[in-house]
Structure formats: C-alpha cells, structure tokens
Design a protein around this motif. Structure first.
Motif, PDB file in Angstrom:
ATOM      1  N   PRO A  34       0.807  -1.213   0.000  1.00  0.00           N
ATOM      2  CA  PRO A  34       0.000   0.000   0.000  1.00  0.00           C
ATOM      3  C   PRO A  34       0.844   1.269   0.000  1.00  0.00           C
ATOM      4  CG  PRO A  34      -0.729  -1.518   1.701  1.00  0.00           C
ATOM      5  CD  PRO A  34       0.515  -2.092   1.123  1.00  0.00           C
ATOM      6  N   GLU A  35       0.227   2.348  -0.399  1.00  0.00           N
ATOM      7  CA  GLU A  35       0.928   3.612  -0.516  1.00  0.00           C
ATOM      8  C   GLU A  35       1.339   4.144   0.864  1.00  0.00           C
ATOM      9  OE1 GLU A  35      -1.419   6.276  -2.816  1.00  0.00           O
ATOM     10  OE2 GLU A  35      -0.083   7.964  -2.414  1.00  0.00           O
ATOM     11  N   GLY A  36       2.499   4.812   0.891  1.00  0.00           N
ATOM     12  CA  GLY A  36       2.868   5.570   2.077  1.00  0.00           C
ATOM     13  C   GLY A  36       3.208   4.766   3.310  1.00  0.00           C
ATOM     14  N   ILE A  37       3.812   3.588   3.142  1.00  0.00           N
ATOM     15  CA  ILE A  37       4.130   2.801   4.335  1.00  0.00           C
ATOM     16  C   ILE A  37       5.642   2.596   4.486  1.00  0.00           C
ATOM     17  CG2 ILE A  37       1.944   1.571   4.451  1.00  0.00           C
ATOM     18  CD1 ILE A  37       3.379  -0.759   3.037  1.00  0.00           C
ATOM     19  N   GLY A  38       6.433   3.155   3.593  1.00  0.00           N
ATOM     20  CA  GLY A  38       7.882   3.050   3.779  1.00  0.00           C
ATOM     21  C   GLY A  38       8.608   2.146   2.801  1.00  0.00           C
ATOM     22  N   LYS A  39       7.991   1.843   1.667  1.00  0.00           N
ATOM     23  CA  LYS A  39       8.649   0.980   0.680  1.00  0.00           C
ATOM     24  C   LYS A  39       9.864   1.682   0.064  1.00  0.00           C
ATOM     25  CE  LYS A  39       5.078   0.670  -2.002  1.00  0.00           C
ATOM     26  NZ  LYS A  39       4.217   1.558  -1.243  1.00  0.00           N
ATOM     27  N   SER A 172       6.586  -8.298  -0.783  1.00  0.00           N
ATOM     28  CA  SER A 172       5.307  -7.659  -0.502  1.00  0.00           C
ATOM     29  C   SER A 172       5.349  -6.991   0.852  1.00  0.00           C
ATOM     30  CB  SER A 172       4.190  -8.701  -0.519  1.00  0.00           C
ATOM     31  OG  SER A 172       4.039  -9.171  -1.830  1.00  0.00           O
ATOM     32  N   PHE A 173       5.043  -5.706   0.867  1.00  0.00           N
ATOM     33  CA  PHE A 173       5.032  -4.946   2.108  1.00  0.00           C
ATOM     34  C   PHE A 173       3.614  -4.925   2.644  1.00  0.00           C
ATOM     35  CE2 PHE A 173       9.141  -2.700   2.628  1.00  0.00           C
ATOM     36  CZ  PHE A 173       9.787  -3.273   1.554  1.00  0.00           C
ATOM     37  N   ARG A 174       3.474  -5.238   3.917  1.00  0.00           N
ATOM     38  CA  ARG A 174       2.143  -5.219   4.517  1.00  0.00           C
ATOM     39  C   ARG A 174       1.870  -3.853   5.118  1.00  0.00           C
ATOM     40  NH1 ARG A 174       2.820 -10.785   7.716  1.00  0.00           N
ATOM     41  NH2 ARG A 174       4.693  -9.678   8.325  1.00  0.00           N
ATOM     42  N   PRO A 175       0.572  -3.554   5.317  1.00  0.00           N
ATOM     43  CA  PRO A 175       0.259  -2.279   5.975  1.00  0.00           C
ATOM     44  C   PRO A 175       0.943  -2.222   7.333  1.00  0.00           C
ATOM     45  CG  PRO A 175      -1.733  -3.305   5.133  1.00  0.00           C
ATOM     46  CD  PRO A 175      -0.634  -4.303   4.954  1.00  0.00           C
ATOM     47  N   ALA A 196      -6.198   9.677  15.418  1.00  0.00           N
ATOM     48  CA  ALA A 196      -5.142   8.901  14.796  1.00  0.00           C
ATOM     49  C   ALA A 196      -5.670   7.547  14.333  1.00  0.00           C
ATOM     50  CB  ALA A 196      -3.981   8.719  15.769  1.00  0.00           C
ATOM     51  N   MET A 197      -6.510   6.930  15.156  1.00  0.00           N
ATOM     52  CA  MET A 197      -7.040   5.617  14.796  1.00  0.00           C
ATOM     53  C   MET A 197      -7.912   5.734  13.549  1.00  0.00           C
ATOM     54  SD  MET A 197      -8.763   2.535  16.785  1.00  0.00           S
ATOM     55  CE  MET A 197      -9.509   3.324  18.118  1.00  0.00           C
ATOM     56  N   THR A 198      -8.772   6.742  13.530  1.00  0.00           N
ATOM     57  CA  THR A 198      -9.622   6.927  12.353  1.00  0.00           C
ATOM     58  C   THR A 198      -8.771   7.121  11.109  1.00  0.00           C
ATOM     59  OG1 THR A 198     -11.204   8.037  13.775  1.00  0.00           O
ATOM     60  CG2 THR A 198     -11.482   8.319  11.396  1.00  0.00           C
ATOM     61  N   ALA A 199      -7.760   7.980  11.229  1.00  0.00           N
ATOM     62  CA  ALA A 199      -6.907   8.243  10.075  1.00  0.00           C
ATOM     63  C   ALA A 199      -6.208   6.962   9.632  1.00  0.00           C
ATOM     64  CB  ALA A 199      -5.879   9.316  10.418  1.00  0.00           C
ATOM     65  N   ALA A 200      -5.716   6.196  10.601  1.00  0.00           N
ATOM     66  CA  ALA A 200      -5.016   4.962  10.276  1.00  0.00           C
ATOM     67  C   ALA A 200      -5.938   4.010   9.530  1.00  0.00           C
ATOM     68  CB  ALA A 200      -4.489   4.313  11.549  1.00  0.00           C
ATOM     69  N   ARG A 201      -7.160   3.890  10.019  1.00  0.00           N
ATOM     70  CA  ARG A 201      -8.079   2.947   9.379  1.00  0.00           C
ATOM     71  C   ARG A 201      -8.540   3.444   8.022  1.00  0.00           C
ATOM     72  NH1 ARG A 201     -11.927   0.176  13.898  1.00  0.00           N
ATOM     73  NH2 ARG A 201     -10.223  -0.931  14.917  1.00  0.00           N
ATOM     74  N   MET A 202      -8.800   4.724   7.955  1.00  0.00           N
ATOM     75  CA  MET A 202      -9.307   5.277   6.701  1.00  0.00           C
ATOM     76  C   MET A 202      -8.284   5.173   5.585  1.00  0.00           C
ATOM     77  SD  MET A 202     -12.272   6.227   6.377  1.00  0.00           S
ATOM     78  CE  MET A 202     -12.137   7.205   4.888  1.00  0.00           C
ATOM     79  N   THR A 203      -7.009   5.193   5.933  1.00  0.00           N
ATOM     80  CA  THR A 203      -5.985   5.224   4.896  1.00  0.00           C
ATOM     81  C   THR A 203      -5.342   3.861   4.705  1.00  0.00           C
ATOM     82  OG1 THR A 203      -4.386   5.875   6.565  1.00  0.00           O
ATOM     83  CG2 THR A 203      -5.424   7.637   5.304  1.00  0.00           C
ATOM     84  N   GLY A 204      -5.967   2.834   5.262  1.00  0.00           N
ATOM     85  CA  GLY A 204      -5.393   1.502   5.091  1.00  0.00           C
ATOM     86  C   GLY A 204      -4.049   1.396   5.783  1.00  0.00           C
ATOM     87  N   ARG A 205      -3.913   2.036   6.947  1.00  0.00           N
ATOM     88  CA  ARG A 205      -2.705   1.998   7.765  1.00  0.00           C
ATOM     89  C   ARG A 205      -1.468   2.424   6.972  1.00  0.00           C
ATOM     90  NH1 ARG A 205      -4.657  -3.214   9.499  1.00  0.00           N
ATOM     91  NH2 ARG A 205      -2.665  -4.238   9.173  1.00  0.00           N
ATOM     92  N   SER A 206      -1.572   3.556   6.327  1.00  0.00           N
ATOM     93  CA  SER A 206      -0.435   4.119   5.602  1.00  0.00           C
ATOM     94  C   SER A 206       0.008   5.377   6.330  1.00  0.00           C
ATOM     95  CB  SER A 206      -0.860   4.448   4.181  1.00  0.00           C
ATOM     96  OG  SER A 206      -0.112   5.536   3.700  1.00  0.00           O
ATOM     97  N   LEU A 207       1.318   5.453   6.620  1.00  0.00           N
ATOM     98  CA  LEU A 207       1.804   6.576   7.409  1.00  0.00           C
ATOM     99  C   LEU A 207       1.623   7.910   6.675  1.00  0.00           C
ATOM    100  CD1 LEU A 207       3.206   7.699   9.892  1.00  0.00           C
ATOM    101  CD2 LEU A 207       5.393   7.270   8.792  1.00  0.00           C
TER     102      LEU A 207
END
Lengths: 332, 366
Positions: A34-39, A172-175, A196-207
């Motif tokens: 997923p996007e934005g997780i540190g790949k 494969s990088f996981r959320p 923070a929790m809402t944001a994390a869930r809404m964005t598929g746990r992408s930083l």
C-alpha cells in the motif's frame, strides 16, 4: 542505524538483510504494498547499506557515503520518480509518468563501474512507467550490468506490465501495524488517539496518507462527500454533483474515499462488520446498506476504481464525462 | 566567499567545464559548477557523474568559501561583462553576486555540501604520457566507437597493454579500429579497461589545448588525466569488450594497394548516389584497377574507375562507404593496403608498410 528508523516491516527488512549478509541479493526487486508505508524508504536504506563505509548490513547514516546519498548526489545511487513535462523540463509529480529519458538516465549510470560498493537504482511509482519506457527497461531489468541492483517500488503492482513483474523478485510490504502507526501519528501531529485511529483505518494503515488525512482534515471532507451522494434524489442533482466533483483538485482522493465507503458497505452486507474500516466515521445504522445486494456494491466499487484509472494519467479521460457516468451509475 | 579575478582567466576555466555540465533529469545540482576560493586561488569543479573535471586559476581571494551556481548562466554572464576585472562574492542562502564595472548580477546558488565529491586521486599512479601518440590513438579509433546505448560494453575504447605495447580498440559491431604503440610508459595496466567515449573526448580536448607533458593514470574505477592544475577523472565502463582478436581475419590473401587521396576522393563522389541510409558502394577489384559504383533506384547511378596495385583474381564486394571514408580520413600515410578474402568476408585496411594500425570492415550485400 537507518533500517531501524523505518516504522514496521520487520519481516521484509529481515529478508533483505539476510540476503545482504549472505550475498544473495537478487538483481531486481519489486517492492509492492500500500501507498505511504515506507517501501521507498526501505529501498533507499538498502541502497545506502550497500554503499556504506561501515560495510555491515545496515547504513550507518553518518559516513561520507551515507551523507552523500542523503543529499541525493551519490554517484552509485540514482532514483527516478514520475514526472510531468513542463515545456522541455521534467518536473517531479506523483501523478505524472516515468519517461523513456529517465530510463536512459538509469542506463547511463549503470554502464559505469561502481564507485566502491554497488550501484543501486530506485524506481518509485513504477506503475507509472510509460509502456515505451518499460520496454526500454526490460533488457536491463533482466540482466543488469555487474555490481548493480534495481528496485522497483509500487503501490499498484497490478498496473505493471507482466513482462516487468516477471523479471523481478517480489517483496510484498504489509500495511503498518495499527498500534505502532497510531503512536507515530500522535507523536508527529499531536492528534488525539481517536483521530489517529480513524486516520489509520481510513488510509489503510499508511503513514504518509494518514499524515495527509489528518493535516488536510479529510475526515470531514469525506463525511460531507458521502452525505452529498446519499442525498441525491434525481438526475439533475446527480449531474450537478458530478460536475462539482470533476472540478475538484483532489478528485482522485475523493474517489478513494468513495471506494472505501463502498468497500465497507459490501463487507457489511456480507455480515463481516468486524472488518469495517470506517466503522466510526459514517454511521452505518442510517440505512445506507439497505436496498442493494452485495454483488451490486462490489460492482460499484470496481466502477469507481475504473473511473479513477481512466482520469489519472496516462489516460486523462474527460473528467466531467467520466464523473457523470459514474455518479449516474452509483445513484441508479 | 569573496574574490576578484581577471575576466580572461575566469572565462578560460569556465569554458573548459561547459562540455561536462548536462541538463540531466535526475539531479538539478549537476547543472552547476562548484567554485571554491582559498589560498589565493579559485578552484572550480563540474561533473555529470560520468566525467569529473576540475581546474584552478590564481585569484585575489579576500574571503575563503565555496558555493555552486548554474554553470551555463555564469559563463554567459562572465563572457559579456564590461570590464577586465570581476568581483564575485556570496551572501546568505548561497546567493552569488558578480560585479564588473557598473554591471551587477545576483544569481541563486546551491550549497556546496550537496555537490558530488571529486574522486580521490593517487598521484603515485600517474605517469607521464606522450601526448602526440595518445592523440593519434584516439583520433584513429574514436569514429568506430558505438553510439548504441544498449550495448554499453562497446560505448567506449578498450585500452590495454601487452608486453611493451599499448593498444586501443574501438568497434560498433560493423567495423573495428585497432591501434598499437610502443610503450607510452607504464600508466596502463595489463588487463584492459573500457574508457567511455565522452570522457575520452574531454581528454582529447585537453590534449589539444595544452602543450608539454601530461600525466595519465588508470585504476580499477577510473582513468585520470592531469595537466598543471587541470584534472579530468573518467569513470570506467562496466562489462567485457568483445574478443577482438577473433575478429581480425588471418587469411585475407588478396592484397591491393591504393593511393589514399585518390581513393578517398572518388569514394566521396560515388557514394553521393548510394541509397540514403546505408551508404553502400560496390567495389570491383580487377587487374590493376578498381571500379567503384553505386546506385539508388529513385535517383540514378554512378561509376568511377581508378588505378591501383592488384594482381589477384577479380573480386566484387560491397562496403558502407561511410566506414571506408572515416578510416581513410584518419590515415596519415599516402598509401592504403586493402586485404580481402571473398565477397562475404570482412576486409582489412592498413597503412602501407605498417601493421600497427588495423581497421576491419564488414562487407554488405547489395
């Protein structure tokens, strides 16, 4: 130790470090997730580790080589990302394309001998490789010159040409883990844990997406969007909504929000409410699930995704027409 | 940073680096030149990460420091300045001010710490070379270097040493140029290295510019040329050069000897009417004469006859005239030897009376 600065991904990094330690690194990697997780960050740190003076399985972050890499002037490391063409200049832009000129830049680096360490190429947003660029890249990807490693980074591996995918070893990088992400978000933005929790869930746990989500107040925007969609009763309202949407700068994000909502509805319709992403956001008790079957919702989901793809580069469909067709379908 | 420098000296050091700075897409800072003032000198450096070049000029330095600015713009500005003395200083945020007479320019720079570093040079590995010999070797092979980016292992020159001889080889797959010289001292290692075309051409420019002794050194990663304060460092190419020795035919026993100037002139004429892309010209070797002919279906045909020394059986063979002309133009000798076997085997061109320079050319089917 920069690998340690990366949030999460212990498994992925362990695999890479083992390969590094045993000298069994593949020549071409595909970092998918997923996007934005540190790949990209992981790819960059691997490139630094390969060139670091400490000669261990991690970059020290302090030697001349690591510092040069950080300032983007390391002779062994080249990074390309999607660009848009502004007259003759290529300007970096995540919604642009990776062009054949950029692939030539890569090839011109790879043909020289490594300046100590190993040459590393990072292609960020690899799904945006133009077909000609991708084809020009195939031969090199299959058999890069000695002493080099190519890392493709993508959040949409399905959009890559199969000929590219088959030439790379996939990681494969996981959320990100939810708890760690929430801690990081609270620390970085000063948001409450709830937000923070809402944001994390809404964005598929992408930083990075979650940071953007909080920064831009997207939760409210999303709620408004859904409310508008639900309130549509006739065709003229639908067309008006489509027109408004098509003029939005953040139309792609709006479509992502819609996708998230349809996904949840489809999941809820199958009775798996514990998997909902947006549980706290839209209030699912208001009857939004009634009247449609699960298959219909899934189909809508894919229509939204198809529309998103159509209007994004390189296809640049007419936004107004695409949105009209989509909204009429959704409210039908 | 603050210094005052004569305009001609400033132009000279800036001009030399213009060929290197490139509008590359990946790193904007590479369009810049690094200027550093200290100890009464202005040191400048530029690179495209393939070729590194540095130079230095005396200057009246009143404050040490360093900065990078756009190389092309700076050069254009300095060229047009109204007076003979130029004042250069930096202020906060890497802004560079250039003053001369009543003109004043202020240019945005980038911090020097972000600029690539010049590769370390081990002076003990530098050896003097004979610049005329080196020039000749480059000139007689450079036209054969491949420009096909996908075949990076032939995008340059093979430089190697065998016993006391230094050898330079270049090929593009259709032709191969090979030249040997008796030892230019021992700057070259035994195992061959691949020098990229661009870097060698920069070295060639330097050879033309200055007289006297040049220093040359080759390491595993780079080749370095040094002349006074000017240093060029070229990254070596990766990969294996093809085994050229296998390509040089051994049994080309039909030999012709021609006057170079005559052959060159008539080839140039006849090739005008060969078809556009591949300049195919038919060579008919007959007793004591050579008939050159070309034809292009849309335009017409040309034929010319010239005398040469040839006494073997007749042979009819076609070559790309461009490849022939390239070699003849590089040749200093008056006569050229042509060795052939049959119409489908490569031909060998050599100057008469010497085996040091060999040129292999593949025939065509017309």
């Amino acid at each position: 130790m920069p690998f340690k600065d990366i949030l999460g991904h212990e498994r992925e990094i362990r695999v890479l470090r083992e390969a590094l330690n045993t000298g069994r690194l593949a020549h071409s990697y595909l970092f998918a997730g997923p996007e934005g997780i540190g790949k990209r960050k992981t790819a960059f740190e691997l490139a630094r580790a390969l060139n670091c003076a400490s000669a261990t399985d991690d970059a020290c972050g302090e030697c001349a080589s690591c510092l040069r890499a950080a300032s983007g002037t390391h002779t062994n490391i080249v990074e390309v990302a999607p660009t848009v063409k502004d007259r003759d200049e290529l300007v970096p832009d995540p919604s642009g394309l990776i062009r054949i000129e950029q692939i030539r830049d890569i090839l011109s680096l790879l043909k020289y001998k490594a300046d100590g360490g190993r040459k590393a190429v990072i292609v960020d947003g690899a799904e945006r490789l133009m077909p000609q660029a991708a084809n020009a890249f195939l031969k090199t990807l299959e058999e890069p010159p000695a002493g080099s490693i190519i890392m493709l980074v993508t959040s949409r591996p399905a959009d890559l040409l199969p000929t590219i995918i088959s030439r790379c070893q996939r990681v494969s990088f996981r959320p990100l883990p939810e708890e760690a992400l929430i801690v990081a978000l609270v620390e970085k933005t000063g948001a409450t844990e709830e937000e923070a929790m809402t944001a994390a869930r809404m964005t598929g746990r992408s930083l990075s997406l979650a940071l953007k989500y909080i920064g831009e107040g997207r939760g409210d925007k999303g709620r408004e969007l859904i409310k508008r969609l639900q309130s549509i009763t006739d065709v003229s309202e639908a067309l008006k909504f489509a027109e408004e949407l098509s003029k939005k700068d953040d139309i792609l994000e709006a479509l992502e929000t819609l996708k998230g909502w349809y996904r949840d509805r489809a999941i809820a319709a199958s009775g798996a409410e514990n998997l909902l992403v947006n549980r706290d956001v839209y209030g699912y008790s208001d009857g939004s699930f009634e009247g449609r079957r699960r298959e219909g919702l899934a189909e809508d989901f894919f229509s939204i995704e198809e529309t998103r793809r159509m209007i994004a580069p390189p296809r640049y469909a007419n936004k107004l027409l695409a949105m009209e067709a989509l909204i009429l379908k959704l409210v039908d | 940073m603050k210094f005052n420098i004569g305009k001609p000296e400033f132009i000279k050091v800036l001009q030399r680096i213009q060929g290197i700075v490139e509008k590359r897409n990946t790193m904007p800072i590479l369009a810049n030149v690094l200027m550093e003032s200290s100890n009464g000198r202005l040191n400048i450096m530029a690179t495209d990460l393939e070729v590194f070049i540095k130079d230095s000029s005396p200057a009246d330095v009143s404050e040490d420091g360093s900065v990078t600015v756009n190389a092309r713009k700076l050069f254009e500005i300095v060229k047009e300045l109204p007076s003979d003395k130029v004042d250069v200083s930096t202020s906060k945020e890497d802004r560079v001010t250039v003053k001369a007479g009543k003109a004043r320019f202020s240019i945005m720079g980038l911090p020097s710490k972000d600029f690539p570093v010049f590769p370390a040079i081990d002076d003990s590995r530098l050896e003097p070379v004979d610049s005329d010999n080196l020039k000749e070797m480059i000139d007689k092979t450079s036209f054969a270097v491949s420009t096909d980016e996908t075949r990076y292992n032939i995008n340059g020159f093979l430089l190697e040493k065998e016993e006391t001889k230094i050898r330079m080889v270049a090929t593009d797959g259709h032709r191969l140029a090979f030249i040997e010289k008796q030892d230019l001292k021992s700057a070259v290692q035994k195992e061959g290295v691949l020098l990229p075309r661009k870097g060698v051409m920069e070295m060639r420019k330097l050879l033309d510019e200055k007289e006297g002794e040049f220093l040359l050194g080759v390491t595993e990663k780079s080749a370095v040329m040094k002349k006074d304060a000017t240093v060029i460092s070229v990254r070596l190419l990766e990969g294996e050069f093809p085994d050229y020795k296998k390509v040089i035919p051994k049994d080309n026993d039909k030999m012709a000897v021609a006057e170079k100037a005559v052959l060159l002139a008539s080839l140039k004429r006849v090739s005008i009417l060969s078809s556009d892309k591949i300049k195919g010209v038919k060579f008919s070797f007959l007793k004591s004469r050579l008939v050159l002919s070309s034809s292009s279906p849309d335009i017409g045909d040309a034929i010319e006859e010239l005398d040469l020394d040839y006494s073997e059986e007749d042979i009819e063979i076609a070559f790309n005239a461009r490849y022939f002309i390239d070699m003849l133009e590089a040749l200093d000798e008056e006569k050229v030897r042509i060795n052939l076997k049959d119409p489908l085997s490569p031909g060998i061109l050599r100057p008469e009376g010497s085996d040091d320079y060999t040129y292999i050319i593949m025939p065509m089917r017309l």
